[in-house]
Every structure is written in structure tokens, then in C-alpha cells.
Design a protein around this motif. Structure first.
Motif, PDB file in Angstrom:
ATOM      1  N   LYS A 198       0.816  -1.214   0.000  1.00 41.95           N
ATOM      2  CA  LYS A 198       0.000   0.000   0.000  1.00 41.95           C
ATOM      3  C   LYS A 198       0.851   1.266   0.000  1.00 41.95           C
ATOM      4  CE  LYS A 198      -4.124  -1.919   2.222  1.00 41.95           C
ATOM      5  NZ  LYS A 198      -5.066  -1.791   3.367  1.00 41.95           N
ATOM      6  N   PHE A 199       1.959   1.220   0.739  1.00 37.92           N
ATOM      7  CA  PHE A 199       2.806   2.415   0.854  1.00 37.92           C
ATOM      8  C   PHE A 199       4.263   2.023   0.606  1.00 37.92           C
ATOM      9  CE2 PHE A 199      -0.800   2.838   3.786  1.00 37.92           C
ATOM     10  CZ  PHE A 199      -1.418   3.958   3.249  1.00 37.92           C
ATOM     11  N   PRO A 200       4.646   1.814  -0.659  1.00 38.91           N
ATOM     12  CA  PRO A 200       6.026   1.386  -0.952  1.00 38.91           C
ATOM     13  C   PRO A 200       7.024   2.510  -0.686  1.00 38.91           C
ATOM     14  CG  PRO A 200       4.836   1.881  -2.979  1.00 38.91           C
ATOM     15  CD  PRO A 200       3.825   1.974  -1.874  1.00 38.91           C
ATOM     16  N   ASN A 201       8.161   2.121  -0.132  1.00 37.84           N
ATOM     17  CA  ASN A 201       9.237   3.087   0.099  1.00 37.84           C
ATOM     18  C   ASN A 201      10.132   3.246  -1.133  1.00 37.84           C
ATOM     19  OD1 ASN A 201       8.526   3.633   2.800  1.00 37.84           O
ATOM     20  ND2 ASN A 201       9.504   1.734   3.463  1.00 37.84           N
ATOM     21  N   ARG A 202      10.325   2.140  -1.867  1.00 33.55           N
ATOM     22  CA  ARG A 202      11.186   2.169  -3.047  1.00 33.55           C
ATOM     23  C   ARG A 202      10.488   1.446  -4.195  1.00 33.55           C
ATOM     24  NH1 ARG A 202      16.382  -0.688  -0.933  1.00 33.55           N
ATOM     25  NH2 ARG A 202      14.704  -2.004  -0.106  1.00 33.55           N
ATOM     26  N   ILE A 203      10.657   1.978  -5.389  1.00 36.71           N
ATOM     27  CA  ILE A 203      10.042   1.407  -6.584  1.00 36.71           C
ATOM     28  C   ILE A 203      11.130   1.181  -7.615  1.00 36.71           C
ATOM     29  CG2 ILE A 203       8.353   1.744  -8.422  1.00 36.71           C
ATOM     30  CD1 ILE A 203       6.857   3.598  -6.488  1.00 36.71           C
ATOM     31  N   ALA A 204      11.301  -0.082  -8.033  1.00 38.38           N
ATOM     32  CA  ALA A 204      12.279  -0.418  -9.058  1.00 38.38           C
ATOM     33  C   ALA A 204      11.590  -0.408 -10.422  1.00 38.38           C
ATOM     34  CB  ALA A 204      12.891  -1.787  -8.782  1.00 38.38           C
ATOM     35  N   VAL A 205      12.152   0.319 -11.368  1.00 40.19           N
ATOM     36  CA  VAL A 205      11.573   0.434 -12.711  1.00 40.19           C
ATOM     37  C   VAL A 205      12.544  -0.192 -13.709  1.00 40.19           C
ATOM     38  CG1 VAL A 205      10.723   1.995 -14.480  1.00 40.19           C
ATOM     39  CG2 VAL A 205      10.358   2.542 -12.058  1.00 40.19           C
ATOM     40  N   VAL A 206      12.090  -1.256 -14.375  1.00 41.35           N
ATOM     41  CA  VAL A 206      12.904  -1.951 -15.375  1.00 41.35           C
ATOM     42  C   VAL A 206      12.373  -1.566 -16.747  1.00 41.35           C
ATOM     43  CG1 VAL A 206      13.668  -4.189 -16.243  1.00 41.35           C
ATOM     44  CG2 VAL A 206      13.341  -3.851 -13.775  1.00 41.35           C
ATOM     45  N   THR A 207      13.066  -0.661 -17.413  1.00 46.30           N
ATOM     46  CA  THR A 207      12.638  -0.198 -18.732  1.00 46.30           C
ATOM     47  C   THR A 207      13.796   0.547 -19.383  1.00 46.30           C
ATOM     48  OG1 THR A 207      10.901   0.985 -19.937  1.00 46.30           O
ATOM     49  CG2 THR A 207      11.723   1.998 -17.925  1.00 46.30           C
ATOM     50  N   SER A 208      13.528   1.070 -20.550  1.00 48.89           N
ATOM     51  CA  SER A 208      14.560   1.830 -21.255  1.00 48.89           C
ATOM     52  C   SER A 208      14.721   3.220 -20.641  1.00 48.89           C
ATOM     53  CB  SER A 208      14.194   1.957 -22.738  1.00 48.89           C
ATOM     54  OG  SER A 208      15.063   2.849 -23.400  1.00 48.89           O
ATOM     55  N   ALA A 209      15.957   3.637 -20.488  1.00 53.16           N
ATOM     56  CA  ALA A 209      16.219   4.966 -19.923  1.00 53.16           C
ATOM     57  C   ALA A 209      15.948   6.067 -20.930  1.00 53.16           C
ATOM     58  CB  ALA A 209      17.667   5.048 -19.432  1.00 53.16           C
ATOM     59  N   ALA A 210      15.857   5.715 -22.217  1.00 52.24           N
ATOM     60  CA  ALA A 210      15.691   6.731 -23.253  1.00 52.24           C
ATOM     61  C   ALA A 210      14.247   6.920 -23.691  1.00 52.24           C
ATOM     62  CB  ALA A 210      16.541   6.359 -24.480  1.00 52.24           C
ATOM     63  N   GLY A 211      13.360   6.051 -23.271  1.00 52.25           N
ATOM     64  CA  GLY A 211      11.981   6.131 -23.722  1.00 52.25           C
ATOM     65  C   GLY A 211      11.172   7.173 -22.976  1.00 52.25           C
ATOM     66  N   ALA A 212      10.057   7.552 -23.591  1.00 54.27           N
ATOM     67  CA  ALA A 212       9.166   8.513 -22.930  1.00 54.27           C
ATOM     68  C   ALA A 212       8.427   7.877 -21.770  1.00 54.27           C
ATOM     69  CB  ALA A 212       8.168   9.060 -23.957  1.00 54.27           C
ATOM     70  N   ALA A 213       8.300   6.539 -21.776  1.00 52.13           N
ATOM     71  CA  ALA A 213       7.534   5.856 -20.731  1.00 52.13           C
ATOM     72  C   ALA A 213       8.136   6.086 -19.358  1.00 52.13           C
ATOM     73  CB  ALA A 213       7.450   4.357 -21.037  1.00 52.13           C
ATOM     74  N   VAL A 214       9.471   6.007 -19.251  1.00 53.12           N
ATOM     75  CA  VAL A 214      10.100   6.146 -17.947  1.00 53.12           C
ATOM     76  C   VAL A 214       9.906   7.556 -17.403  1.00 53.12           C
ATOM     77  CG1 VAL A 214      12.364   6.753 -18.896  1.00 53.12           C
ATOM     78  CG2 VAL A 214      12.212   5.703 -16.642  1.00 53.12           C
ATOM     79  N   HIS A 215       9.952   8.571 -18.256  1.00 52.06           N
ATOM     80  CA  HIS A 215       9.757   9.941 -17.794  1.00 52.06           C
ATOM     81  C   HIS A 215       8.316  10.162 -17.317  1.00 52.06           C
ATOM     82  CE1 HIS A 215      13.734  11.011 -19.195  1.00 52.06           C
ATOM     83  NE2 HIS A 215      13.463  10.476 -20.392  1.00 52.06           N
ATOM     84  N   ASP A 216       7.354   9.546 -18.023  1.00 54.30           N
ATOM     85  CA  ASP A 216       5.966   9.658 -17.578  1.00 54.30           C
ATOM     86  C   ASP A 216       5.782   8.999 -16.219  1.00 54.30           C
ATOM     87  OD1 ASP A 216       5.326  10.977 -19.883  1.00 54.30           O
ATOM     88  OD2 ASP A 216       4.606   9.201 -20.942  1.00 54.30           O
ATOM     89  N   MET A 217       6.393   7.833 -16.040  1.00 51.79           N
ATOM     90  CA  MET A 217       6.250   7.133 -14.761  1.00 51.79           C
ATOM     91  C   MET A 217       6.877   7.921 -13.624  1.00 51.79           C
ATOM     92  SD  MET A 217       6.631   3.020 -15.481  1.00 51.79           S
ATOM     93  CE  MET A 217       8.031   3.076 -16.587  1.00 51.79           C
TER      94      MET A 217
END
Length: 410
Positions: free
Chosen positions: A135-154
Motif C-alpha cells: 500500500k505504501f512502498p518506500n522504493r520502486i524499481a523500474v525496469v525499462t529503457s532509460a531513453a523512452g518517454a515511458a520512464v519519464h511519464d512514470m
């Protein structure tokens, strides 16, 4: 003229040369149904293509077979592109396949359905394996491309909704032949070292070929083996990948994944405000009640007159003494009446009453009451009790009664 004699090998080589020089047999496309399909440990694929009246042997060497994105099966209708030639050792012609495509559907669609069915049978999609998201995560790991627009939106949405969470990016390629291994490795790394309380993996939209890395079996098994909850966020709303079925939660877009992963701080602040108002109101009511109770106590005689409490208790004691005396008297009266009634009943049942009316009681020498003359013997002493006094006599005569007739014994 002397006829030239060919060896078997020379004939096979000649036929091979003729077939190799025929342009129509190079890059030919053949439609047929796969049968006798076998894949050898060498990586080469051997099978036959057949139709209603004929069949042709086919071979696909390891280099071409590795580019297949689906698993050929017996009975599958396909389009095979290659060249027709002869294997000189056997003298049999065959189709050397360079590519194989399912007829009526793209190879990616077939591969998708095959892998989906395989993993479904193994239970990788079962709901009991789904883990709840924190419910209240302290850390979020994002596995995706660093160059894509998706990561910036997230990242933008995560910071806006829940700035307390720390976002950790694990950059990988999300397209191409190397992408599946990188994505699966990053997921395993994030899970092993507990990089985040939840893992988001995905990418922005694209064609089926662009999204194919998330239909890879290696990525699916990495997600399934992950102890950390995983959110799959691939493409747009209509896009569905194998990762979506295996993950603990599916997001329609990467932006939606960020919304699913964390709570909204605006909603939390409103909820806290509501709780604060409710707590303030509850405490206000409680303090008002206590204040009214205090005012009521201040008006009590025990606080206004110091001897009032003792006087009140003395009056209560006198009242209790009076009640106790009344209850004791009533109880004694009831017991006296009961005793009188019992004594009257006992007196009425007393044998002395019977004796007073002229009856007597006879006892033998042992003091036992005599009830029949048969219990006597001549010369025996008998004590007779009268209504007043008594006497002792000696038995001289015994009278017996038998069948209504009296007998005297002297």
C-alpha cells in the motif's frame, strides 16, 4: 561412338547442378502441411510438406531455425521459402528452407498463442500465485529503457502522487534480440537484492514486433519466480503480452502502472483531514460530557456540605436496619407458623392419641410391638402400654383366629 558411363555420385551432382541453375527453384515459396517433424540435437529441423496428392522432404538448418519465432508442429499449414536442391549422398531432392511462416496468421501470433498455452498449462497464470501490491512502498524499481518517454511519464506521476517513494531505474533495452535477456536479468537482480518494494517493467506502445521482448519465455519465468510484486506495463490499452498474464498486476499503460504502484497523496491528505475532523469532533463531545459531569458533581451535597455524606450514609444504615428487622421478624413468624402446623400434624399422628381413646400397645420381652397372637408363647411376659401408664402380664391363654373361628389354648 563410345557412351560415357556416369557414376552414381556424378549423376547426383549433375542433377544438383541443373536444379541449382534453375531460377524458379531458388527462392521458391511452397505451401503445405507439416508432417514427420523432427528437431535433432544438432539444431537442424527435418520435416515434410504435403498436400492432398504429394509430399516433399524439407530441411531447415540450425542458423535459419534459430530465427523462428514459433514452434513448428505436425499438421500446421505453413509457407516455406527456400531452394530446391539434391543431397548428392542420397540422390533425393529436398527443399532447403530459409524461412517458415504459418499460413493465415503471422508467426508472431502463432508463437504468442503457443507460449501462452504452454505457460497456462504450467500454472504460471494462476491467481493463487499473484502477490498483493504494497500500500505504501518506500522504493520502486523500474525496469525499462532509460531513453523512452515511458520512464519519464512514470517518474513524473510517481513524484506527483507519492513523493515519499524513492524511484530506482534499472535501464535495459526493451526491443531487439538482446532485450529479453536484459529484462529478465534486471528483474532477477532487483528481486535478489530487494532493490524495491515493487517492480514495474514495461515500455511504451509499438507494433507486435516492438513489444515482442515482453512475450519472451525468459521474461515470463523471471517475473513468475520473483518474490517482489511485479507490475507489467507494456504498450497501450489494447496491447496484451505474456508478461501481463504472469505479473501480479497489469497496467494498461506505463502511466497507469505508476498510478497503481503508489497511493495518491492528495487522497491521503483528504483522508487525514477527515480523520482529524472526526477526532476533533469526538474529543469535543467527550470534553463537553466530562465538563457537564463535573458541573453536576460540583452541585452534589457531598461537596457542598462536608457532613452530608456521613448523614446520608447514617440514614441509609438506619433504613437498612429497619428493613433487616422487618425481614427478620417476618421470617421468624413464617417459621413459627410452620413449626406450629408441623407440631399439630405430629400430635395428630402420635400413638398416644390412639391410646387415649382406650387402645393399648403390647410389647414382648425384647420390646418389640406384638401384632399377632402367633408371636406369643405361654408363660411369656408381655408389657402393655395404656393411655395413662401400663402393666406387665404373664401369658396364660393364647387365642388364635383361623378361618373366622377363634381357638382358645389353655
Amino acid at each position: 561412338m563410345e557412351r560415357h558411363i556416369f557414376t552414381v555420385t556424378e549423376v547426383n551432382e549433375l542433377v544438383k547442378l541443373l536444379l541449382d541453375q534453375e531460377p524458379m527453384l531458388s527462392g521458391i515459396c511452397v505451401r503445405g502441411e507439416i508432417s514427420n517433424y523432427k528437431m535433432y540435437p544438432s539444431g537442424h529441423h527435418y520435416f515434410s510438406l504435403k498436400d492432398q496428392t504429394g509430399a516433399i522432404r524439407c530441411v531447415m538448418f540450425k542458423g535459419q531455425a534459430m530465427r523462428l519465432r514459433f514452434r513448428p508442429e505436425n499438421g500446421m499449414k505453413v509457407l516455406a521459402v527456400g531452394r530446391v536442391s539434391v543431397f548428392p549422398r542420397d540422390g533425393a531432392y529436398q527443399l532447403y528452407c530459409e524461412s517458415l511462416t504459418p499460413e493465415g496468421a503471422g508467426d508472431l501470433s502463432v508463437a504468442f498463442e503457443q507460449l501462452k498455452e504452454k505457460l497456462y498449462r504450467e500454472g504460471l497464470f494462476d491467481s493463487e500465485h499473484k502477490k498483493p501490491l504494497p500500500k505504501f512502498p518506500n522504493r520502486i524499481a523500474v525496469v525499462t529503457s532509460a531513453a523512452g518517454a515511458a520512464v519519464h511519464d512514470m517518474i513524473r506521476i510517481l513524484r506527483r502522487r507519492y513523493p515519499l517513494a524513492k524511484v530506482i531505474l534499472l535501464p535495459v533495452r526493451v526491443q531487439g534480440a538482446e532485450a529479453p535477456a536484459e529484462i529478465a536479468g534486471a528483474i532477477r537482480y532487483a528481486d535478489q537484492w530487494k532493490i524495491g518494494d515493487v517492480i514495474i517493467t514495461g515500455r511504451g506502445g509499438g507494433s507486435m514486433e516492438d513489444l515482442w521482448a515482453f512475450n519472451d519465455e525468459r521474461v515470463a519465468r523471471a517475473i513468475y519466480a520473483c518474490e517482489t510484486p511485479v507490475i507489467s506495463a507494456v504498450g497501450h490499452e489494447p496491447d496484451v503480452t505474456i508478461s501481463d498474464f504472469v505479473a501480479d498486476a497489469r497496467a494498461s499503460t506505463p502511466s497507469n502502472a505508476a498510478e497503481i504502484a503508489v497511493p495518491d497523496q492528495g487522497a491521503l491528505l483528504r483522508q487525514l483531514g477527515d480523520l482529524e475532523n472526526r477526532l476533533t469532533g469526538s474529543e469535543t463531545v467527550r470534553l463537553r460530557t466530562l465538563r457537564e459531569r463535573l458541573e453536576e458533581l460540583k452541585r452534589k451535597r457531598v461537596l457542598t456540605d462536608h457532613l452530608a455524606y456521613v448523614q446520608d450514609r447514617r440514614m441509609e444504615l438506619a433504613h437498612l436496619q429497619q428493613r433487616l428487622g422487618d425481614l427478620t421478624g417476618a421470617a421468624i413468624g413464617r417459621k413459627r407458623q410452620a413449626f406450629t402446623a408441623a407440631a399439630a400434624s405430629l400430635d395428630a399422628m402420635s400413638p398416644l392419641k390412639v391410646l387415649s381413646r382406650g387402645y393399648a400397645v403390647a410389647r414382648n420381652e425384647a420390646g418389640e410391638v406384638l401384632r399377632s397372637s402367633a408371636e406369643l408363647s405361654r408363660g411369656e411376659y408381655v408389657h402393655v402400654t395404656l393411655g395413662s401408664g401400663g402393666f406387665t402380664a404373664v401369658v396364660n391363654t393364647i387365642e388364635e383366629e383361623d378361618d373366622g373361628c377363634k381357638k382358645n389354648e389353655l
